[in-house]
Design an enzyme around this catalytic site. Sequence first.
Site, PDB file in Angstrom:
ATOM      1  N   PHE A   1      69.392  50.615  50.058  1.00  0.00           N
ATOM      2  CA  PHE A   1      69.284  49.473  49.148  1.00  0.00           C
ATOM      3  C   PHE A   1      70.492  48.559  49.306  1.00  0.00           C
ATOM      4  O   PHE A   1      71.636  49.005  49.326  1.00  0.00           O
ATOM      5  CB  PHE A   1      69.199  50.009  47.718  1.00  0.00           C
ATOM      6  CG  PHE A   1      68.828  48.991  46.686  1.00  0.00           C
ATOM      7  CD1 PHE A   1      67.597  48.355  46.726  1.00  0.00           C
ATOM      8  CD2 PHE A   1      69.699  48.689  45.651  1.00  0.00           C
ATOM      9  CE1 PHE A   1      67.243  47.425  45.755  1.00  0.00           C
ATOM     10  CE2 PHE A   1      69.361  47.759  44.674  1.00  0.00           C
ATOM     11  CZ  PHE A   1      68.129  47.129  44.725  1.00  0.00           C
TER      12      PHE A   1
ATOM     13  N   SER B   1      69.477  56.631  51.621  1.00  0.00           N
ATOM     14  CA  SER B   1      69.195  56.177  50.264  1.00  0.00           C
ATOM     15  C   SER B   1      67.728  55.765  50.136  1.00  0.00           C
ATOM     16  O   SER B   1      66.843  56.588  50.317  1.00  0.00           O
ATOM     17  CB  SER B   1      70.155  55.045  49.895  1.00  0.00           C
ATOM     18  OG  SER B   1      70.084  54.730  48.533  1.00  0.00           O
ATOM     19  N   MET B   2      67.438  54.506  49.841  1.00  0.00           N
ATOM     20  CA  MET B   2      66.034  54.096  49.793  1.00  0.00           C
ATOM     21  C   MET B   2      65.387  54.203  51.167  1.00  0.00           C
ATOM     22  O   MET B   2      64.178  54.387  51.271  1.00  0.00           O
ATOM     23  CB  MET B   2      65.898  52.683  49.234  1.00  0.00           C
ATOM     24  CG  MET B   2      66.048  52.622  47.724  1.00  0.00           C
ATOM     25  SD  MET B   2      65.412  51.093  47.040  1.00  0.00           S
ATOM     26  CE  MET B   2      65.749  51.355  45.304  1.00  0.00           C
TER      27      MET B   2
ATOM     28  N   TRP C   1      66.605  58.432  48.071  1.00  0.00           N
ATOM     29  CA  TRP C   1      66.240  57.998  46.714  1.00  0.00           C
ATOM     30  C   TRP C   1      64.772  57.629  46.708  1.00  0.00           C
ATOM     31  O   TRP C   1      64.297  56.896  47.581  1.00  0.00           O
ATOM     32  CB  TRP C   1      67.085  56.794  46.320  1.00  0.00           C
ATOM     33  CG  TRP C   1      66.945  56.368  44.872  1.00  0.00           C
ATOM     34  CD1 TRP C   1      67.796  56.663  43.847  1.00  0.00           C
ATOM     35  CD2 TRP C   1      65.908  55.539  44.311  1.00  0.00           C
ATOM     36  NE1 TRP C   1      67.349  56.093  42.677  1.00  0.00           N
ATOM     37  CE2 TRP C   1      66.179  55.391  42.927  1.00  0.00           C
ATOM     38  CE3 TRP C   1      64.761  54.937  44.832  1.00  0.00           C
ATOM     39  CZ2 TRP C   1      65.371  54.656  42.071  1.00  0.00           C
ATOM     40  CZ3 TRP C   1      63.941  54.208  43.972  1.00  0.00           C
ATOM     41  CH2 TRP C   1      64.251  54.060  42.611  1.00  0.00           C
TER      42      TRP C   1
ATOM     43  N   ASP D   1      76.947  62.967  44.682  1.00  0.00           N
ATOM     44  CA  ASP D   1      76.085  61.782  44.627  1.00  0.00           C
ATOM     45  C   ASP D   1      75.734  61.462  43.168  1.00  0.00           C
ATOM     46  O   ASP D   1      75.091  62.261  42.493  1.00  0.00           O
ATOM     47  CB  ASP D   1      74.815  62.031  45.442  1.00  0.00           C
ATOM     48  CG  ASP D   1      74.026  60.760  45.713  1.00  0.00           C
ATOM     49  OD1 ASP D   1      74.167  59.794  44.937  1.00  0.00           O
ATOM     50  OD2 ASP D   1      73.258  60.748  46.691  1.00  0.00           O
TER      51      ASP D   1
ATOM     52  N   HIS E   1      77.179  59.528  47.688  1.00  0.00           N
ATOM     53  CA  HIS E   1      75.940  58.879  48.124  1.00  0.00           C
ATOM     54  C   HIS E   1      76.143  58.101  49.416  1.00  0.00           C
ATOM     55  O   HIS E   1      75.223  57.964  50.219  1.00  0.00           O
ATOM     56  CB  HIS E   1      75.455  57.935  47.022  1.00  0.00           C
ATOM     57  CG  HIS E   1      74.144  57.289  47.304  1.00  0.00           C
ATOM     58  ND1 HIS E   1      72.947  57.978  47.315  1.00  0.00           N
ATOM     59  CD2 HIS E   1      73.824  55.996  47.598  1.00  0.00           C
ATOM     60  CE1 HIS E   1      71.951  57.160  47.591  1.00  0.00           C
ATOM     61  NE2 HIS E   1      72.460  55.949  47.767  1.00  0.00           N
TER      62      HIS E   1
END
Length: 297
Positions: free
Chosen positions: A98, A166-167, A191, A212, A244
């Site tokens: 992201f 992440s995303m 995520w 994280d 993270h």
Amino acid sequence: MTRHLGAAMAAACLTLLLAPGAQAAGSAPASAAAAADNPYERGPAPTQSSIEALRGSYGVGETSVSSLAVSGFGGGTIYYPTSTSDGTFGAVVISPGFTAYQSSIAWLGPRLASQGFVVFTIDTLTTLDQPDSRGRQLLAALDYLTQRSSVRGRVDASRLGVMGHSMGGGGTLEAAKSRPSLKAAVPLTGWNTDKTWPEITTPTLVIGADGDTIAPVATHSEPFYESLPGSLDKAYLELNGATHFTPNSSNTTIAKYSLSWLKRFIDDDTRYDQFLCPLPRPSLTIDEYRGTCPLGS
């Protein structure tokens, strides 16, 4: 007469020794034949130092892909082994997270390519794209890589994998769910609002971080891993003393286990089993490791 019989027996023995296929077990030709059982092996036999190295045995070239030349994702950079003597290579596409750009995961490009993969680090259509969109973009990038890119001739389109941070890690799971033919998936501190992935049939290495606070392992990486089918080749690596954003810079632990996973399942290279089974133990860099052993059973 005895002398003639002895000479005949000696000649027969010499003929047998020189006959094709008569080499003793463990001789060079037999070893070469064994290696030929897996035509996808690339590079020398791995060692602990080789999988931890910043670079592998292959020279690496790179080519930029403009967002204007593609559709379905935002362009990126392709890293590839410069040698063509070993034939084609497996390939992996990697998505950033992201608000991030490909630069955030660029370190993985030459590191994995030098070990014998074609690697495509991509930009997404917008930096705010959600995991489902990033999953579709990973697949669009794979299609471009294998069908239209300037290095498509170096890629074995039947041996592909996905990674993401992440995303992009959530998108990695989405891509694996959508395209079961993928050989490997590695979400990095992933995520996603979807916590359960029983549909995935692609061997998956989930990497989380103990510190994280954006995608805490208790609500992301751990349920991702636990929801994968019990029959699946899967593993969960929780980084020790990590955050993270640890996957955004060069990290030996991430690299060595990602490489081993990709080698094992994209290349079907069992020489890398030794780094995944028995399960790695907690250490200064590993808080926890879970997984299924033996692999490929």
